[in-house]
Design a protein around this motif. Structure first.
Motif, PDB file in Angstrom:
ATOM      1  N   ASP A 179      53.678 -48.600  -4.910  1.00 31.52           N
ATOM      2  CA  ASP A 179      54.771 -48.397  -4.145  1.00 31.52           C
ATOM      3  C   ASP A 179      55.527 -49.311  -2.732  1.00 31.52           C
ATOM      4  O   ASP A 179      56.244 -48.576  -3.208  1.00 31.52           O
ATOM      5  CB  ASP A 179      53.836 -47.138  -3.740  1.00 31.52           C
ATOM      6  N   TRP A 180      54.992 -49.940  -2.074  1.00 34.16           N
ATOM      7  CA  TRP A 180      55.777 -50.424  -1.437  1.00 34.16           C
ATOM      8  C   TRP A 180      56.781 -51.745  -1.930  1.00 34.16           C
ATOM      9  O   TRP A 180      57.702 -52.365  -2.092  1.00 34.16           O
ATOM     10  CB  TRP A 180      54.846 -51.334  -0.644  1.00 34.16           C
ATOM     11  N   ASP A 181      55.975 -51.758  -3.664  1.00 35.97           N
ATOM     12  CA  ASP A 181      56.900 -53.077  -3.758  1.00 35.97           C
ATOM     13  C   ASP A 181      57.897 -52.151  -4.988  1.00 35.97           C
ATOM     14  O   ASP A 181      58.796 -53.033  -5.145  1.00 35.97           O
ATOM     15  CB  ASP A 181      56.056 -53.529  -5.568  1.00 35.97           C
ATOM     16  N   ARG A 196      58.182 -58.729 -10.301  1.00 33.54           N
ATOM     17  CA  ARG A 196      57.632 -59.480  -9.570  1.00 33.54           C
ATOM     18  C   ARG A 196      57.997 -59.936  -8.429  1.00 33.54           C
ATOM     19  O   ARG A 196      57.244 -60.383  -7.693  1.00 33.54           O
ATOM     20  CB  ARG A 196      57.915 -60.505 -10.957  1.00 33.54           C
ATOM     21  N   ASP A 197      58.929 -60.641  -7.850  1.00 34.79           N
ATOM     22  CA  ASP A 197      60.172 -60.939  -7.160  1.00 34.79           C
ATOM     23  C   ASP A 197      58.914 -59.876  -5.978  1.00 34.79           C
ATOM     24  O   ASP A 197      59.526 -60.464  -4.933  1.00 34.79           O
ATOM     25  CB  ASP A 197      61.068 -60.690  -6.989  1.00 34.79           C
ATOM     26  N   SER A 247      54.567 -63.041   0.519  1.00 39.60           N
ATOM     27  CA  SER A 247      54.904 -63.756   1.680  1.00 39.60           C
ATOM     28  C   SER A 247      55.327 -63.075   3.251  1.00 39.60           C
ATOM     29  O   SER A 247      54.871 -64.089   3.647  1.00 39.60           O
ATOM     30  CB  SER A 247      56.328 -64.493   1.061  1.00 39.60           C
ATOM     31  N   LEU A 248      55.423 -61.528   2.867  1.00 41.41           N
ATOM     32  CA  LEU A 248      56.235 -61.148   4.291  1.00 41.41           C
ATOM     33  C   LEU A 248      54.834 -61.172   5.312  1.00 41.41           C
ATOM     34  O   LEU A 248      54.563 -61.016   6.300  1.00 41.41           O
ATOM     35  CB  LEU A 248      56.649 -59.896   4.162  1.00 41.41           C
ATOM     36  N   HIS A 274      61.548 -63.729   3.741  1.00 40.01           N
ATOM     37  CA  HIS A 274      61.565 -63.875   2.507  1.00 40.01           C
ATOM     38  C   HIS A 274      62.923 -63.901   1.860  1.00 40.01           C
ATOM     39  O   HIS A 274      63.545 -63.223   1.958  1.00 40.01           O
ATOM     40  CB  HIS A 274      60.326 -62.770   2.230  1.00 40.01           C
ATOM     41  N   THR A 275      63.574 -65.060   1.310  1.00 44.33           N
ATOM     42  CA  THR A 275      64.692 -64.699   0.262  1.00 44.33           C
ATOM     43  C   THR A 275      64.592 -65.041  -0.785  1.00 44.33           C
ATOM     44  O   THR A 275      63.821 -65.614  -2.033  1.00 44.33           O
ATOM     45  CB  THR A 275      65.413 -66.096   0.551  1.00 44.33           C
ATOM     46  N   VAL A 276      64.785 -63.456  -1.613  1.00 46.76           N
ATOM     47  CA  VAL A 276      65.075 -63.192  -3.100  1.00 46.76           C
ATOM     48  C   VAL A 276      66.304 -63.270  -3.966  1.00 46.76           C
ATOM     49  O   VAL A 276      67.692 -63.221  -3.164  1.00 46.76           O
ATOM     50  CB  VAL A 276      64.536 -61.493  -3.599  1.00 46.76           C
TER      51      VAL A 276
END
Length: 527
Positions: free
Chosen positions: A203-205, A238-239, A246-247, A253-255
């Protein structure tokens, strides 16, 4: 004899066994990692790939890839893949097959006897579905055990001399549980549990996916929505997961979002992620508070440790909020692997105890010898007690004789100690009634309610009534909920002795269908 513990997770799964010094050890998959993504890719009808390759393929062939299967367990749903419908039990069986096949390759021993873990808040239907998934995979499921209990077993082994009262906060990829457990003299007792099996790291994703898509649309309003394209959506998912992980260690973090020949560079800060998902964390805090209130009603209001389990507890904000809200110092307890390790310990101990109970002392001694157990360790295992509680209330539908209104009468209540058994008489409503429906219901909401809408029907049957009986003729109904949370219901008409036995079958799969699926899936190559 080798026995295994399996953490069958929503997003990642893991398998463990006991090593030659009596310690639980995770068996790595053939890709060399401790955990396996719970993702299934159907390369063809006869060839199925499970794990990281399947997850990577989701970007290219999303229509042939299935994930988040665990959230469908216990439901009558199926996924259509290449013209074939697969039940949640069958899809979970593929994941189990991958785990045990890799374990067999790594250890050189047969991996058939297993304990599989489930969220504490899973009900009877979900637990039954999990057991059936194991059977479809050709496994002997020794038991189904709740994830917090498995984590508590691991904790107890690592802290053998301490009697503790612990609060287990388990935030995994797709489910959340909070459980109060006492460890006394090696014995484990669950005081109470609560949770939400549709709340987890996924759900965070999802929030990050929405945010990334929104930023892309803002930068390219004339381009299509990346969420309308399955490949773009899968890449975003996925990103988003990579960004969230990463966080955990970085503050930004850059996407680069790519869609329809356009791109947008989006920087995500840890602070922004926490803002986007604050209400999700709030829900876990609310459930935890409810658990503490229930524990207090049962006489437990002091805790020695707050144990964090589940990969999503690595997010720094989780420990920070819990520390502030509860005044306890959270401890990360091997969050990714603790459940599988505890399940392996439970599988070993339960098998050892059963061998002793069956008089097979030689086989029990062989197991203990291979694990290098001392006499004291063997005695402790033989005498260990694990007590748990019901995660939900269970009852039947009854009809008010005067108004005709239906409501649910619960015979087993949430947080009743297991195993639980309760018998109660219910009565016919009409004169000359020839049969009575027995509709078994399980609490669906966060709290017990007599309203039908707040419960789910998980089994149904009908029992005959002798001719000529007046309204008010008694039918005895017995509910038996075992220590694994699996339910059996019996109704008895007392004059003739006619008996109706109901076992909870879920996902539309009868015992015959389970056997057919087992035969069919045995012909599929799983890697």
């Amino acid at each position: 004899m080798a026995v295994y513990g399996i953490d069958l997770g929503t997003t990642y799964s893991c398998i463990a066994s006991i090593d030659d010094v009596g310690r639980p050890a995770v068996l790595r998959n053939l890709e060399g990692t401790d955990t396996t993504p719970s993702v299934v890719f159907f390369e063809s009808e006869d060839n199925v790939v499970v794990g990281q390759t399947a997850k990577d393929t989701a970007v290219l062939e999303p229509e042939n890839v299935v994930s988040l299967v665990k959230r469908d367990m216990g439901r009558e749903v199926a996924r259509d893949i290449q013209g074939i419908e697969y039940t949640p039990e069958e899809l979970s069986a593929f994941i189990l097959l991958k785990l045990v096949t890799d374990a067999r390759t790594q250890s050189g021993e047969d991996a058939r006897d297993v304990v599989v873990t489930v969220p504490a808040y899973f009900g009877a239907a979900e637990r039954d579905a999990t057991r059936k998934a194991g059977r479809i995979a050709g496994l002997n499921v020794i038991d189904i055990v709740s994830e917090p209990i498995a984590a508590a077993i691991t904790y107890g082994v690592l802290n053998p001399e301490q009697d503790r009262t612990i609060l287990v906060y388990d935030l995994g990829g797709g489910t959340f549980d909070t459980t109060v457990i006492t460890l006394r003299g090696g014995h484990i007792e669950v005081i109470c549990t609560d949770g939400d099996h549709e709340l987890g790291g996924a759900d965070w994703d999802a929030r990050l996916v929405e945010y990334l898509a929104e930023r892309f649309r803002a930068e390219h309003p004339d381009a299509g929505d990346p969420l309308d394209d399955r490949q773009s959506e899968q890449q975003l998912r996925r990103d988003a997961e990579d960004a969230k992980k990463s966080l955990t260690n970085r503050t930004a973090h850059t996407v680069r979002v790519m869609h329809d020949g356009r791109s947008a560079t989006v920087e995500i800060t840890r602070e922004r992620l926490e803002e986007l998902t604050r209400d999700l964390l709030d829900r876990t805090i609310e459930i935890t508070g409810r658990t503490l209130e229930t524990a207090k009603e049962k006489g437990v209001d002091e805790f020695d440790d707050l144990v964090l389990v589940g990969g999503s507890t690595k997010m720094p904000v989780v420990a920070a909020r819990l520390s502030t809200e509860l005044g306890l110092n959270p401890r990360l307890q091997d969050p990714d692997l603790a459940v599988a390790k505890g399940a392996a310990l439970y599988a070993f101990e339960e098998t050892y105890r059963r061998l002793l109970a069956a008089g097979e002392d030689d086989r029990a001694e062989e197991m203990a010898g291979r694990a290098g157990l001392s006499a004291d360790q063997k005695a402790q295992i033989a005498g260990r007690r694990i007590r748990t509680v019901a995660s939900h209330a269970f009852g039947i539908v009854v009809v008010d004789r005067d108004s005709g209104a239906e409501h649910v009468a619960h015979l087993v209540h949430a947080n009743d100690e297991l195993p639980a058994a309760h018998t109660e008489d219910f009565y016919t409503v009409h004169d000359e009634q020839t049969s009575a429906d027995v509709r078994v219901m399980e609490q669906a909401g966060s709290v017990e309610s007599a309203e039908l809408v707040d419960n789910s029907e998980i089994a149904t049957g009908q029992i005959r009534i002798p001719a000529g009986k007046q309204a008010g003729w008694p039918i005895g109904v017995t509910f038996e909920l075992d220590a694994s949370g699996l339910l059996n219901v019996a109704a008895v008409e007392k004059e003739t002795g006619e008996r109706l036995e109901l076992k909870v079958d879920v996902g539309g799969m009868s015992e015959e269908e389970v056997e057919r699926s087992r035969t069919a899936l045995s012909r599929v190559k799983v890697s």
